[in-house]
Design a protein around this motif. Structure first.
Motif, PDB file in Angstrom:
ATOM      1  N   GLY A  76       0.792  -1.224   0.000  1.00 38.44           N
ATOM      2  CA  GLY A  76       0.000   0.000   0.000  1.00 38.44           C
ATOM      3  C   GLY A  76       0.823   1.272   0.000  1.00 38.44           C
ATOM      4  O   GLY A  76       0.270   2.366   0.053  1.00 38.44           O
ATOM      5  N   ALA A  77       2.125   1.145  -0.086  1.00 37.57           N
ATOM      6  CA  ALA A  77       3.014   2.306   0.009  1.00 37.57           C
ATOM      7  C   ALA A  77       3.124   3.042  -1.322  1.00 37.57           C
ATOM      8  O   ALA A  77       2.928   2.475  -2.396  1.00 37.57           O
ATOM      9  N   THR A  78       3.481   4.303  -1.220  1.00 36.03           N
ATOM     10  CA  THR A  78       3.779   5.083  -2.420  1.00 36.03           C
ATOM     11  C   THR A  78       5.095   4.586  -2.997  1.00 36.03           C
ATOM     12  O   THR A  78       5.880   3.912  -2.316  1.00 36.03           O
ATOM     13  N   ASP A  79       5.358   4.926  -4.251  1.00 38.93           N
ATOM     14  CA  ASP A  79       6.613   4.505  -4.880  1.00 38.93           C
ATOM     15  C   ASP A  79       7.825   5.033  -4.118  1.00 38.93           C
ATOM     16  O   ASP A  79       8.813   4.323  -3.938  1.00 38.93           O
ATOM     17  N   THR A  80       7.739   6.269  -3.643  1.00 38.07           N
ATOM     18  CA  THR A  80       8.859   6.868  -2.915  1.00 38.07           C
ATOM     19  C   THR A  80       9.124   6.114  -1.617  1.00 38.07           C
ATOM     20  O   THR A  80      10.266   5.781  -1.293  1.00 38.07           O
ATOM     21  N   TYR A  81       8.044   5.823  -0.882  1.00 42.10           N
ATOM     22  CA  TYR A  81       8.194   5.102   0.373  1.00 42.10           C
ATOM     23  C   TYR A  81       8.669   3.672   0.122  1.00 42.10           C
ATOM     24  O   TYR A  81       9.511   3.139   0.847  1.00 42.10           O
ATOM     25  N   ARG A  82       8.173   3.057  -0.924  1.00 44.12           N
ATOM     26  CA  ARG A  82       8.586   1.702  -1.287  1.00 44.12           C
ATOM     27  C   ARG A  82      10.078   1.675  -1.625  1.00 44.12           C
ATOM     28  O   ARG A  82      10.797   0.768  -1.213  1.00 44.12           O
ATOM     29  N   ASP A  83      10.552   2.670  -2.363  1.00 44.22           N
ATOM     30  CA  ASP A  83      11.986   2.760  -2.678  1.00 44.22           C
ATOM     31  C   ASP A  83      12.806   2.880  -1.402  1.00 44.22           C
ATOM     32  O   ASP A  83      13.860   2.254  -1.269  1.00 44.22           O
ATOM     33  N   TRP A  84      12.329   3.704  -0.478  1.00 48.18           N
ATOM     34  CA  TRP A  84      13.034   3.887   0.784  1.00 48.18           C
ATOM     35  C   TRP A  84      13.065   2.569   1.563  1.00 48.18           C
ATOM     36  O   TRP A  84      14.100   2.186   2.108  1.00 48.18           O
ATOM     37  N   LEU A  85      11.940   1.859   1.616  1.00 52.13           N
ATOM     38  CA  LEU A  85      11.877   0.584   2.333  1.00 52.13           C
ATOM     39  C   LEU A  85      12.819  -0.460   1.735  1.00 52.13           C
ATOM     40  O   LEU A  85      13.436  -1.236   2.462  1.00 52.13           O
ATOM     41  N   THR A  86      12.923  -0.495   0.416  1.00 49.38           N
ATOM     42  CA  THR A  86      13.768  -1.514  -0.219  1.00 49.38           C
ATOM     43  C   THR A  86      15.249  -1.325   0.106  1.00 49.38           C
ATOM     44  O   THR A  86      16.022  -2.265   0.007  1.00 49.38           O
ATOM     45  N   ASP A  87      15.634  -0.117   0.528  1.00 48.16           N
ATOM     46  CA  ASP A  87      17.018   0.089   0.961  1.00 48.16           C
ATOM     47  C   ASP A  87      17.338  -0.743   2.198  1.00 48.16           C
ATOM     48  O   ASP A  87      18.497  -1.021   2.488  1.00 48.16           O
ATOM     49  N   TYR A  88      16.311  -1.130   2.956  1.00 46.88           N
ATOM     50  CA  TYR A  88      16.501  -1.879   4.190  1.00 46.88           C
ATOM     51  C   TYR A  88      16.128  -3.343   4.053  1.00 46.88           C
ATOM     52  O   TYR A  88      16.087  -4.082   5.029  1.00 46.88           O
ATOM     53  N   MET A  89      15.849  -3.770   2.841  1.00 44.34           N
ATOM     54  CA  MET A  89      15.454  -5.161   2.594  1.00 44.34           C
ATOM     55  C   MET A  89      16.523  -5.825   1.734  1.00 44.34           C
ATOM     56  O   MET A  89      16.914  -5.287   0.708  1.00 44.34           O
ATOM     57  N   SER A  90      16.991  -6.985   2.180  1.00 46.26           N
ATOM     58  CA  SER A  90      18.005  -7.682   1.413  1.00 46.26           C
ATOM     59  C   SER A  90      17.881  -9.182   1.633  1.00 46.26           C
ATOM     60  O   SER A  90      17.763  -9.635   2.775  1.00 46.26           O
ATOM     61  N   PRO A  91      17.914  -9.961   0.562  1.00 46.48           N
ATOM     62  CA  PRO A  91      17.867 -11.415   0.722  1.00 46.48           C
ATOM     63  C   PRO A  91      19.219 -12.005   1.097  1.00 46.48           C
ATOM     64  O   PRO A  91      19.333 -13.190   1.355  1.00 46.48           O
ATOM     65  N   ILE A  92      20.252 -11.167   1.154  1.00 47.81           N
ATOM     66  CA  ILE A  92      21.608 -11.639   1.436  1.00 47.81           C
ATOM     67  C   ILE A  92      21.894 -11.502   2.927  1.00 47.81           C
ATOM     68  O   ILE A  92      21.690 -10.445   3.512  1.00 47.81           O
ATOM     69  N   GLU A  93      22.361 -12.579   3.528  1.00 49.46           N
ATOM     70  CA  GLU A  93      22.707 -12.560   4.941  1.00 49.46           C
ATOM     71  C   GLU A  93      23.992 -11.768   5.153  1.00 49.46           C
ATOM     72  O   GLU A  93      24.965 -11.937   4.416  1.00 49.46           O
ATOM     73  N   CYS A  94      23.995 -10.922   6.160  1.00 44.79           N
ATOM     74  CA  CYS A  94      25.173 -10.132   6.492  1.00 44.79           C
ATOM     75  C   CYS A  94      26.285 -11.077   6.968  1.00 44.79           C
ATOM     76  O   CYS A  94      26.079 -11.878   7.880  1.00 44.79           O
ATOM     77  N   PRO A  95      27.468 -10.987   6.372  1.00 44.20           N
ATOM     78  CA  PRO A  95      28.558 -11.886   6.780  1.00 44.20           C
ATOM     79  C   PRO A  95      29.108 -11.568   8.170  1.00 44.20           C
ATOM     80  O   PRO A  95      29.628 -12.455   8.835  1.00 44.20           O
ATOM     81  N   ALA A  96      28.967 -10.323   8.625  1.00 48.25           N
ATOM     82  CA  ALA A  96      29.511  -9.954   9.940  1.00 48.25           C
ATOM     83  C   ALA A  96      28.672 -10.517  11.081  1.00 48.25           C
ATOM     84  O   ALA A  96      29.206 -11.057  12.044  1.00 48.25           O
ATOM     85  N   CYS A  97      27.341 -10.389  10.967  1.00 46.01           N
ATOM     86  CA  CYS A  97      26.477 -10.820  12.080  1.00 46.01           C
ATOM     87  C   CYS A  97      25.751 -12.128  11.785  1.00 46.01           C
ATOM     88  O   CYS A  97      25.066 -12.666  12.652  1.00 46.01           O
ATOM     89  N   LYS A  98      25.871 -12.621  10.551  1.00 40.61           N
ATOM     90  CA  LYS A  98      25.213 -13.860  10.122  1.00 40.61           C
ATOM     91  C   LYS A  98      23.700 -13.808  10.339  1.00 40.61           C
ATOM     92  O   LYS A  98      23.077 -14.754  10.791  1.00 40.61           O
ATOM     93  N   GLY A  99      23.109 -12.637  10.017  1.00 41.59           N
ATOM     94  CA  GLY A  99      21.660 -12.475  10.096  1.00 41.59           C
ATOM     95  C   GLY A  99      21.119 -12.136  11.470  1.00 41.59           C
ATOM     96  O   GLY A  99      19.914 -12.024  11.651  1.00 41.59           O
ATOM     97  N   LYS A 100      21.974 -11.949  12.465  1.00 38.15           N
ATOM     98  CA  LYS A 100      21.520 -11.658  13.827  1.00 38.15           C
ATOM     99  C   LYS A 100      21.177 -10.177  14.018  1.00 38.15           C
ATOM    100  O   LYS A 100      20.581  -9.800  15.000  1.00 38.15           O
TER     101      LYS A 100
END
Length: 109
Positions: free
Chosen positions: A20-44
């Motif tokens: 339900g988000a606007t395109d601008t808000y959706r773009d901002w949210l995708t900056d914080y979404m990643s399918p790749i696990e962080c190697p430093a914290c291993k997803g923690k």
């Protein structure tokens, strides 16, 4: 995370918010979404230095991964020496206080 007993679950809530988000808000949210696990914290999702701290053999990530039914008895069973109380007593008290709340939904079903 998937919900039940009237609680939609965090994943469903986030999906609905995203859809339900606007395109601008959706773009901002995708900056914080990643399918790749962080190697430093291993997803923690904590810095390695934070993950290195343990109370009675459990890191914060290990403790928060416990089901509530195990977390409260675990925290309640902790006994500390005088030195340990100076170091971990305050956080243990917070954990005990926050783990003993009664949610409005039934976690057991």
């Amino acid at each position: 995370m998937l919900g039940g007993n009237g609680f939609p679950g965090l994943l469903r809530m986030m999906e609905e918010k995203f859809e339900g988000a606007t395109d601008t808000y959706r773009d901002w949210l995708t900056d914080y979404m990643s399918p790749i696990e962080c190697p430093a914290c291993k997803g923690k999702r904590l810095k390695p230095s934070s993950l290195a701290v343990q109370v009675k053999g459990l890191s914060i990530a290990q403790f928060t991964a416990l089901p509530l039914a195990r977390a409260l008895p675990t925290a309640a069973s902790w006994e500390f020496t005088a030195r340990e109380t100076l170091i971990a007593g305050r956080i243990a008290g917070e954990i005990r206080a926050r783990s003993s709340f009664s949610p409005p939904w039934d976690w057991t079903t």
